[in-house]
Design a protein around this motif. Structure first.
Motif, short mmCIF file in Angstrom:
data_model
loop_
_atom_site.label_atom_id
_atom_site.label_comp_id
_atom_site.label_asym_id
_atom_site.label_seq_id
_atom_site.Cartn_x
_atom_site.Cartn_y
_atom_site.Cartn_z
N GLY A 181 16.12 -10.04 18.55
CA GLY A 181 16.48 -9.54 17.23
C GLY A 181 16.71 -8.04 17.22
O GLY A 181 16.55 -7.34 18.22
N GLY A 182 17.10 -7.56 16.04
CA GLY A 182 17.39 -6.14 15.90
C GLY A 182 16.16 -5.28 16.05
O GLY A 182 15.06 -5.63 15.62
N ASP A 183 16.32 -4.13 16.70
CA ASP A 183 15.21 -3.19 16.88
C ASP A 183 14.91 -2.49 15.56
O ASP A 183 15.81 -2.03 14.85
CB ASP A 183 15.58 -2.12 17.92
CG ASP A 183 15.67 -2.69 19.31
OD1 ASP A 183 14.69 -3.31 19.76
OD2 ASP A 183 16.72 -2.53 19.96
N LYS A 184 13.62 -2.40 15.24
CA LYS A 184 13.17 -1.70 14.04
C LYS A 184 12.20 -0.59 14.43
O LYS A 184 11.42 -0.74 15.38
CB LYS A 184 12.47 -2.66 13.07
CG LYS A 184 13.28 -3.91 12.71
CD LYS A 184 14.59 -3.57 12.01
CE LYS A 184 15.37 -4.83 11.70
NZ LYS A 184 16.72 -4.52 11.15
N THR A 185 12.25 0.48 13.69
CA THR A 185 11.34 1.61 13.93
C THR A 185 10.59 1.92 12.65
O THR A 185 11.18 2.06 11.58
CB THR A 185 12.12 2.86 14.37
OG1 THR A 185 12.84 2.57 15.58
CG2 THR A 185 11.17 4.03 14.63
N ALA A 186 9.29 1.98 12.75
CA ALA A 186 8.43 2.33 11.61
C ALA A 186 7.57 3.53 12.02
O ALA A 186 7.42 3.83 13.21
CB ALA A 186 7.55 1.15 11.21
N PHE A 187 7.03 4.18 11.01
CA PHE A 187 6.25 5.39 11.28
C PHE A 187 4.87 5.28 10.63
O PHE A 187 4.65 4.48 9.73
CB PHE A 187 6.99 6.62 10.74
CG PHE A 187 8.35 6.82 11.35
CD1 PHE A 187 8.48 7.48 12.56
CD2 PHE A 187 9.49 6.32 10.73
CE1 PHE A 187 9.73 7.65 13.13
CE2 PHE A 187 10.74 6.47 11.30
CZ PHE A 187 10.86 7.14 12.51
N GLY A 188 3.98 6.08 11.10
CA GLY A 188 2.64 6.11 10.55
C GLY A 188 1.93 7.37 10.99
O GLY A 188 2.53 8.26 11.60
N TYR A 189 0.67 7.41 10.71
CA TYR A 189 -0.12 8.58 11.10
C TYR A 189 -1.59 8.18 11.16
O TYR A 189 -1.98 7.08 10.76
CB TYR A 189 0.07 9.73 10.10
CG TYR A 189 -0.51 9.46 8.72
CD1 TYR A 189 -1.80 9.88 8.39
CD2 TYR A 189 0.23 8.78 7.75
CE1 TYR A 189 -2.33 9.64 7.13
CE2 TYR A 189 -0.30 8.53 6.50
CZ TYR A 189 -1.57 8.96 6.19
OH TYR A 189 -2.11 8.70 4.95
N GLY A 190 -2.40 9.07 11.65
CA GLY A 190 -3.83 8.80 11.72
C GLY A 190 -4.61 10.09 11.72
O GLY A 190 -4.05 11.19 11.86
N LEU A 191 -5.90 9.96 11.57
CA LEU A 191 -6.78 11.12 11.60
C LEU A 191 -8.16 10.72 12.10
O LEU A 191 -8.58 9.57 11.95
CB LEU A 191 -6.86 11.77 10.22
CG LEU A 191 -7.23 10.89 9.03
CD1 LEU A 191 -8.73 10.93 8.78
CD2 LEU A 191 -6.50 11.35 7.78
N ILE A 192 -8.82 11.67 12.69
CA ILE A 192 -10.19 11.49 13.15
C ILE A 192 -11.08 12.44 12.36
O ILE A 192 -10.81 13.65 12.32
CB ILE A 192 -10.33 11.78 14.66
CG1 ILE A 192 -9.46 10.81 15.46
CG2 ILE A 192 -11.79 11.65 15.10
CD1 ILE A 192 -9.46 11.10 16.95
#
Length: 299
Positions: A181-192
Motif C-alpha cells: 500500500g501507499g507509504d504514510k508519514t506521521a509525526f509525534g513527539y515525546g518528553l522525559i
C-alpha cells in the motif's frame, strides 16, 4: 462548511503520504472496546497476585485521593495534574490528531486533572537513557484491534536535553491496506520528566509511556528494543532495532516480562498483541510512491 473543508484537506494530505489521526487506525465498535479492555484490566489484577515485586498492593494501602469539583471541573486535591500535551491527554480537536483514544478507560478520565498522573504511577517506569533511545526502530509487536499498519517504523530524533528532562521528536512511517500500500508519514513527539518517558502519536491524543527497555547494544550504544503502553495497558507497541536479533535473543524474555507485569491478556493473547510480518515488506521507491498516489486519486 469549515468542517467539510478540513475533511477534504485531511484526505488530500493522506493521498500524498501525510497521515491524519485516523490513518492506519482500526475501526472498532464501542462494545468491543469495553469488553476486551475490561478483560485486560482484570487480567492485570490477577497477574499482580502472582508477582511478588508488584507495587500495586503497596500503593492501594495508601489513601486514594478524593475527587472534588472546582468551578464545575473535577480535580484530585494534591495532584495538580500534567499539562495537556506534556504528560496528560491532548485537548480535543487538536489538528491532525485522532479525537478519541483507542483506550476506552483513558477517554473516561482524560478530563479529570491529576487522574492521569495517579494512574500512570502504577506502570513500570524504567530510567530511560535518551541517547540510547534515539534512532530508528521497526515495529515487531502491535495491537491488532487498534492499528492497521503494515511495515511500520518509528524514528526518535533529538530535540532538547537538561539534567532531569529531555524532549524529542519522532517520525512514523507505515503502509495502509497491505504491505504494498501507499507509504504514510506521521509525526509525534515525546518528553522525559523525572524518569517518566511520555510518547505522543497522531493516532492517540493520550500519551504512551516507555514501560520496558531492552539491553543497550555495546557497539551502537542504543536500546535493542523498547515497549510502549499506558496505565490502562492498552494498546501495546513493541519496537526493535533488528528483527532477526530480537527473535533470536529477546522475544521469550520480553514476553515473560509482559506477562509478569499484566500487559498480556491471558484469556486471548492473540487478540492482545500480534507480531508484525516483515517478510513481505520491500523498500519504497519514487516509482512506487507515484503509483500509489495515482491509485488513490483515480482508483
Amino acid at each position: 462548511f469549515v468542517g467539510l473543508l478540513s475533511l477534504v484537506e485531511a484526505q488530500l494530505l493522506e493521498v500524498f503520504g501525510l497521515a491524519n489521526g485516523n490513518t492506519g487506525s482500526a475501526q472498532r465498535q464501542p462494545f468491543q472496546d469495553i469488553a476486551s479492555q475490561s478483560v485486560g484490566l482484570l487480567n492485570y489484577l490477577a497477574s499482580v497476585q502472582k508477582n511478588p515485586d508488584n507495587k500495586l498492593a503497596k500503593r492501594l494501602k495508601q489513601p486514594i485521593p478524593q475527587v472534588a469539583f472546582v468551578d464545575g471541573l473535577p480535580v484530585i486535591p494534591g495532584l495538580v495534574g500534567s499539562i495537556p500535551g506534556a504528560g496528560a491527554c491532548l485537548p480535543r480537536n487538536a489538528p491532525l490528531v485522532r479525537e478519541r483514544s483507542p483506550s476506552f478507560f483513558q477517554n473516561i478520565v482524560r478530563n479529570i486533572p491529576g487522574a492521569q498522573d495517579y494512574l500512570s504511577s502504577f506502570l513500570p517506569q524504567p530510567a530511560v537513557n535518551v541517547n540510547a533511545l534515539y534512532g530508528k526502530y521497526l515495529w515487531a509487536i502491535d495491537t491488532p484491534s487498534v492499528h492497521e499498519k503494515f511495515c511500520p517504523s518509528t524514528e526518535f530524533l533529538p530535540a532538547t536535553k537538561s539534567v532531569s528532562k529531555a524532549s524529542f521528536s519522532l517520525v512514523d512511517k507505515f503502509r495502509t491496506q497491505d504491505e504494498n500500500g501507499g507509504d504514510k508519514t506521521a509525526f509525534g513527539y515525546g518528553l522525559i520528566n523525572n524518569n517518566v518517558t511520555y510518547v505522543y502519536f497522531q493516532d492517540d491524543p493520550c500519551p504512551y509511556q516507555v514501560v520496558m527497555i531492552g539491553p543497550i547494544d555495546k557497539e551502537s550504544g542504543q536500546y535493542e528494543y523498547v515497549i510502549l503502553s499506558n496505565w490502562a495497558r492498552f494498546p501495546i507497541i513493541g519496537m526493535v532495532r533488528d528483527i532477526r536479533v530480537f527473535y533470536e535473543k529477546h522475544k521469550d524474555k520480553m514476553e515473560a516480562e509482559l506477562d509478569k507485569e499484566g500487559f498480556l491478556n491471558g484469556m486471548s493473547t492473540q487478540n492482545t498483541i500480534h507480531y508484525t510480518d516483515w517478510s513481505k515488506c520491500r523498500r519504497s521507491t519514487p516509482v512506487s510512491y507515484f503509483r500509489n498516489v495515482l491509485s488513490e486519486l483515480f482508483g
